[in-house]
Design a protein around this motif. Structure first.
Motif, PDB file in Angstrom:
ATOM      1  N   SER A  98       0.833  -1.210   0.000  1.00  0.00           N
ATOM      2  CA  SER A  98       0.000   0.000   0.000  1.00  0.00           C
ATOM      3  C   SER A  98       0.862   1.254   0.000  1.00  0.00           C
ATOM      4  CB  SER A  98      -0.932  -0.001   1.219  1.00  0.00           C
ATOM      5  OG  SER A  98      -1.769  -1.128   1.215  1.00  0.00           O
ATOM      6  N   VAL A 152      -0.033   5.431  -0.855  1.00  0.00           N
ATOM      7  CA  VAL A 152      -0.883   5.672   0.309  1.00  0.00           C
ATOM      8  C   VAL A 152      -0.024   6.185   1.462  1.00  0.00           C
ATOM      9  CG1 VAL A 152      -2.458   4.604   1.980  1.00  0.00           C
ATOM     10  CG2 VAL A 152      -2.480   3.859  -0.429  1.00  0.00           C
ATOM     11  N   GLU A 167      -2.118   5.345   6.877  1.00  0.00           N
ATOM     12  CA  GLU A 167      -3.329   4.720   6.335  1.00  0.00           C
ATOM     13  C   GLU A 167      -3.024   3.430   5.577  1.00  0.00           C
ATOM     14  OE1 GLU A 167      -6.370   8.293   5.384  1.00  0.00           O
ATOM     15  OE2 GLU A 167      -4.593   8.256   4.091  1.00  0.00           O
ATOM     16  N   CYS A 168      -1.756   3.045   5.548  1.00  0.00           N
ATOM     17  CA  CYS A 168      -1.365   1.868   4.761  1.00  0.00           C
ATOM     18  C   CYS A 168      -1.961   0.580   5.320  1.00  0.00           C
ATOM     19  CB  CYS A 168       0.163   1.753   4.707  1.00  0.00           C
ATOM     20  SG  CYS A 168       0.943   2.922   3.573  1.00  0.00           S
ATOM     21  N   VAL A 177      -5.643   0.291   4.146  1.00  0.00           N
ATOM     22  CA  VAL A 177      -5.753  -0.058   2.724  1.00  0.00           C
ATOM     23  C   VAL A 177      -5.255  -1.485   2.496  1.00  0.00           C
ATOM     24  CG1 VAL A 177      -4.973   0.526   0.400  1.00  0.00           C
ATOM     25  CG2 VAL A 177      -5.542   2.341   2.015  1.00  0.00           C
ATOM     26  N   LEU A 213     -10.717   7.470   6.243  1.00  0.00           N
ATOM     27  CA  LEU A 213      -9.628   7.645   5.292  1.00  0.00           C
ATOM     28  C   LEU A 213      -9.774   8.993   4.598  1.00  0.00           C
ATOM     29  CD1 LEU A 213      -9.745   4.120   3.560  1.00  0.00           C
ATOM     30  CD2 LEU A 213      -8.176   4.838   5.370  1.00  0.00           C
ATOM     31  N   THR A 259      -6.887   8.807  -0.447  1.00  0.00           N
ATOM     32  CA  THR A 259      -6.651   7.400  -0.126  1.00  0.00           C
ATOM     33  C   THR A 259      -7.848   6.543  -0.542  1.00  0.00           C
ATOM     34  OG1 THR A 259      -5.208   7.986   1.708  1.00  0.00           O
ATOM     35  CG2 THR A 259      -6.146   5.783   1.724  1.00  0.00           C
TER      36      THR A 259
END
Length: 600
Positions: free
Chosen positions: A492, A497, A501-502, A505, A529, A533
């Protein structure tokens, strides 16, 4: 002496004569009795009997008339079929042009600018008419008469140039380098946008590593597919006019799909559809509506026209065969089981590489009939449409990298024609399209219920195993969702990203891969998010690459072409992996061309 006397028999002829007389008299008496009985019957009974006979004759006469009339109409239609079609088409276009003139006259009386109506007013109507009549002129005049005359002098030159070794990869390579340079210049001050370039290179290197034959890779097709992805991304995402067009198309698509709620509300009630928005009743019911419309367009031939046009363009630009190009184009609208039906008469002639391309395209894209389900979970129609279009050439690109062509193709453009509609009428197409949609709905419901239940069971087992070694806190328990989130977190990040927030995702990608995209979109709706993203995640999970689709692909293609069953089962997992990676490639390119200050 007569014969009877010679044989010793004496016959009383007087008795025979008397019998004859008696019988004759009896017959006369019976006739007289019948006449007298009829005279004694009520007159109404006799009239009713005669009326019944007359009605039977009348009914028989009407039936004969109807049969003869239908036969004459059918014969006349067959004899003058061309004239009838011409007159019908002429009247339809006359009505359309008359309405357009009426709308133009009314618009000129209003004090409104044309630019303000390009999506919801007279401007949109004008654009629609331009597209319609350009299409008519193209297929009736330009394609059969004008284009051959224009390109005939250039055909020899093009053939000589294209036969030069490496000329194709060089030209496509220049286009690719130009796209990357433009993005690099455009991302000044926000070089984080170039991180997905590393992700794209990593995915291509992975595909090269698992390739079945490194020496047979056609790099012209691979680079051309990347070119199309970048060009479509820049036109639809980076270019402001392209974004506006996509927003308009997305809004119209959402409005079109929302009309299914009217039928769903009538059947299930407003409480389930409008107030609660239950997924099985609201979102999935839209599939019935879309399935009906697609079947009607297929019966009328408009769908095949669009698919052939896009397929021919892909074949010309990328150099892929006609069958895999047309199949990839059809996957923009149709699903992984419906698209091969267009080529069912030629599937047995396809090479192993072409079969692999068809399966990869099916895993890498989604059908338009399920858009409503994704939209109900917060996905935007603009992202879904762009993802489907971008993934079509990417699927051909990555498929030829992973499983290059090593055989001679027999299903050429000249020998292939698309299957025509098997429906008897528009009404028949509408009814059967809706029925087929119900089968798709039942398949989605059964897959979602069974897979979520199984994964929940597997997660419970993992959580129990974790407690035995000390992972007892709620935030540290072992689950499949948590494990897949950690596995796809680095991926991610190289997709563009932000690091914080990886994990979220990565979890979505894992859910889409081990369950399906419906569950992933549903979970994304509840995640916090950023808008950028969400766009990247939408591109990454917008595909049919999930375990349930493996079974659907194997059963569907094996039914259509049983002679290729061994090839299908041998290559299906490789195609599944390829389809999942194509979605990630599309997400990487979308992240590169999407500026931080622009959300389409």
């Amino acid at each position: 002496m007569n014969a009877n006397e010679k044989n010793g028999f004496q016959v009383d002829n007087s008795h025979s004569r008397q019998s004859t007389i008696d019988l004759s008299g009896e017959k006369k008496r019976n006739d007289e009795t019948t006449k007298s009985d009829l005279q004694l019957l009520p007159q109404t009974v006799i009239n009713e009997s005669n009326d019944g006979e007359n009605k039977e004759k009348k009914r028989h006469g009407i039936s004969v008339f109807i049969i003869n009339f239908n036969s004459n109409v059918r014969q006349y239609k067959e004899k003058h079929d061309t004239k009838i079609k011409f007159l019908t088409t002429f009247l339809v276009h006359l009505i359309l042009l008359g309405y357009f003139c009426w709308a133009t006259q009314y618009f000129l009386k209003q004090d409104i600018s044309l630019s303000s109506t390009t999506c919801n007013g007279y401007g949109f109507l004008m654009i629609a008419y331009i597209i319609i009549y350009f299409t008519v002129i193209y297929y009736l005049i330009l394609k059969p008469f004008v284009l051959p005359l224009l390109f005939k002098p250039l055909a020899g030159t093009y053939k000589r140039v294209s036969s030069i070794r490496f000329i194709g990869p060089i030209i496509h390579g220049i286009i690719l380098i130009g796209c990357i340079v433009f993005i690099a210049i455009d991302s000044r001050g926000s070089f984080e946008r170039l991180i997905p370039l590393a992700g794209l290179l990593f995915l291509l290197l992975f595909g090269f590593a698992i390739s079945s034959n490194h020496r047979k890779i056609n790099w012209d097709i691979v680079i051309a597919g990347l070119d199309l992805q970048f060009l479509i991304g820049m036109l639809a995402i980076r270019w402001e006019t392209g974004r506006n067009v996509l927003v308009c198309v997305g809004d119209k698509a959402t409005a079109f799909l929302s009309f299914a709620n009217n039928g769903s509300s009538f059947v299930y009630g407003d409480f389930l559809i409008m107030e609660q928005g239950v997924f099985a009743f609201q979102a999935l019911s839209t599939i019935l509506f879309v399935g009906m419309v697609v079947s009607i367009l297929f019966h009328l031939g408009y769908l095949q026209m669009f698919i052939v046009t896009v397929g021919e363009f892909l074949q010309f630009f990328m150099g892929t065969t006609i069958c895999e190009s047309v199949n990839s184009a059809s996957n923009i609208i149709l699903g992984q089981t419906e698209s091969p039906l267009l080529l069912k008469h030629y599937l047995h002639q396809l090479t192993d590489s072409e079969i692999h391309s068809i399966m990869t395209s099916g895993f890498a894209t989604v059908s338009g009939s399920v858009f409503a389900g994704y939209i109900s979970f917060g996905a935007r129609a603009t992202d879904l449409i762009t993802a489907s279009v971008m993934s079509a050439p990417a699927a051909l690109c990555f498929s030829k990298l992973v499983y290059p062509e090593t055989e001679k193709t027999s299903a050429t453009k000249e020998a292939v024609s698309l299957s025509k509609s098997g429906y008897t009428s528009v009404l028949d197409a509408a009814c059967k399209g809706a029925s087929q949609g119900m089968e798709l709905i039942l398949g989605i419901i059964s897959n979602v219920i069974a897979l979520i239940a199984f994964v929940s069971f597997a997660s419970a087992v993992l959580e129990w195993c974790g407690t035995l070694v000390g992972f007892t806190e709620e935030g540290e328990t072992w689950t499949i969702y948590r494990i897949t989130g950690y596995i796809f977190t680095p991926l991610s990040y190289i997709m563009g990203v932000p690091w914080d927030e990886c994990y979220s995702v990565g979890r979505l990608i894992g859910l889409k891969t081990i369950l399906n995209e419906f569950v992933a979109f549903q979970n994304m709706q509840s995640m916090v998010l950023t808008e950028r993203t969400k766009v990247i995640a939408t591109y990454a999970i917008c595909g049919f690459s999930n375990p349930g689709s493996i079974g659907i692909t194997v059963s569907g293609l094996s039914t259509l072409v049983p002679t290729k069953r061994e090839v299908i089962t041998r290559l299906v997992f490789r195609a599944f992996v390829g389809g999942a990676i194509v979605c990630l490639m599309t997400a990487c390119i979308a992240a590169m061309v999407l500026p931080y200050d622009v959300i389409i």
